[in-house]
Design a protein around this motif. Structure first.
Motif, PDB file in Angstrom:
ATOM      1  N   GLY A  75       0.505  -1.015   0.012  1.00 47.61           N
ATOM      2  CA  GLY A  75       0.118   0.057   0.105  1.00 47.61           C
ATOM      3  C   GLY A  75       0.638   1.195  -0.191  1.00 47.61           C
ATOM      4  N   GLU A 105      -7.465  -0.333  -2.739  1.00 50.32           N
ATOM      5  CA  GLU A 105      -6.755   0.520  -3.580  1.00 50.32           C
ATOM      6  C   GLU A 105      -7.015   0.440  -4.832  1.00 50.32           C
ATOM      7  OE1 GLU A 105      -3.900   0.873  -0.717  1.00 50.32           O
ATOM      8  OE2 GLU A 105      -5.645   0.095  -0.127  1.00 50.32           O
ATOM      9  N   ALA A 106      -6.141  -0.126  -4.727  1.00 54.54           N
ATOM     10  CA  ALA A 106      -6.424  -1.809  -6.242  1.00 54.54           C
ATOM     11  C   ALA A 106      -7.074  -2.166  -6.951  1.00 54.54           C
ATOM     12  CB  ALA A 106      -4.718  -2.683  -6.425  1.00 54.54           C
ATOM     13  N   ALA A 108     -10.082  -0.673  -7.344  1.00 59.17           N
ATOM     14  CA  ALA A 108     -11.272   0.156  -7.707  1.00 59.17           C
ATOM     15  C   ALA A 108     -11.102   0.513  -8.717  1.00 59.17           C
ATOM     16  CB  ALA A 108     -10.901   1.492  -6.437  1.00 59.17           C
ATOM     17  N   LYS A 109      -9.317  -0.070  -9.175  1.00 54.35           N
ATOM     18  CA  LYS A 109      -8.782   0.324 -10.214  1.00 54.35           C
ATOM     19  C   LYS A 109      -8.647  -0.663 -11.704  1.00 54.35           C
ATOM     20  CE  LYS A 109      -5.808   3.570  -8.646  1.00 54.35           C
ATOM     21  NZ  LYS A 109      -4.149   4.221  -8.804  1.00 54.35           N
ATOM     22  N   SER A 151      -0.654  -3.527  -8.764  1.00 54.28           N
ATOM     23  CA  SER A 151      -1.068  -2.856  -7.698  1.00 54.28           C
ATOM     24  C   SER A 151      -0.881  -1.162  -7.916  1.00 54.28           C
ATOM     25  CB  SER A 151      -0.229  -2.640  -6.264  1.00 54.28           C
ATOM     26  OG  SER A 151       1.302  -3.193  -6.742  1.00 54.28           O
TER      27      SER A 151
END
Length: 234
Positions: A75, A105-106, A108-109, A151
């Motif tokens: 992260g 976070e990853a 989401a993308k 990531s």
């Protein structure tokens, strides 16, 4: 971006790293060269949190890496492509890539990152439903690098990316490193193939018996008598 100060590390009573100081600036490609058993893989494991040093400090963009739980280090923007790739052989290529995007976070993308990886490695898109363990060594290395890129890292750690690969595939792997770099990603690469790695990095450190013996630009390292005699056969 990344700074290691006075790092000692090892396994139980065995010490593998001695007072290692190393830094990587944003946008750089930095190599760590040296013989087998020099402590290069231990260095990568210390940075990614797989083992903890017995002394020293590690900072990533001002954040204390050693105060960060190991599972949260990715992260911070650090992604590790381990030695021997460590894929999940009975999962498909796409499922292996999904494993690289496990952080919230990853996730989401995910779709966006998958497109980036497939653009960089068109063969992975062709093989996305194939079991990772049935691919060639070079294809597995592409998959391992792709998994790390899922990531969306700031710093990519590559541990012996050419190990066990045919010379023509080694060339392809280093061309990929150049392409990854051109996208602005910072790279720290550990490698025994000294001649190849010094062509793609800006600077390098020579690690022998757990200690940094020399450092400099690629040109300086290629001209270094110790490096020439021990690693370049000159």
């Amino acid at each position: 971006m990344l700074e290691l100060k006075s790092i000692d590390a090892g396994y139980g009573a065995f010490q593998a790293l001695f007072d290692v100081n190393l830094n990587v600036k944003a946008g750089e490609a930095v190599g760590v060269i040296g013989p087998n058993g020099a402590g290069k893989t231990t260095l990568m494991r210390v940075i990614s949190g797989l083992i903890r040093p017995t002394r020293g400090s590690i900072g990533m963009e001002g954040v204390d890496v050693l105060a960060t739980p190991p599972h949260r280090i990715v992260g911070l923007g650090i992604a590790h492509v381990p030695e021997n790739r460590r894929l999940f052989p009975r999962l498909t290529v796409e499922d292996n890539l999904k494993m690289g995007a496990f952080m919230p976070e990853a996730r989401a993308k995910y779709a966006e990152r998958l497109e980036v990886v497939y653009d960089l490695f068109p063969r992975m898109k062709e093989r996305r439903a194939q079991l990772a363990g049935t691919m060639s060594g070079g294809e597995q290395q592409m998959c391992a690098i792709g998994r790390a890129l899922m990531s969306d890292p700031k710093l990519l750690l590559l541990d012996e990316p050419s190990a066990g690969l045919a010379p023509v595939v080694v060339q392809q792997v280093f061309e990929l490193v150049k392409r990854i770099r051109s996208g602005g990603l910072t790279v720290l690469i550990v490698e025994q193939n000294v001649q190849q790695v010094l062509r793609v990095v800006d600077r390098a450190y020579l690690l022998e018996a757990g200690s940094i013996r020399a450092s400099g630009t690629s040109a300086e390292m290629l001209a270094n008598d110790t490096v020439k005699q021990a690693y370049l056969g000159v």
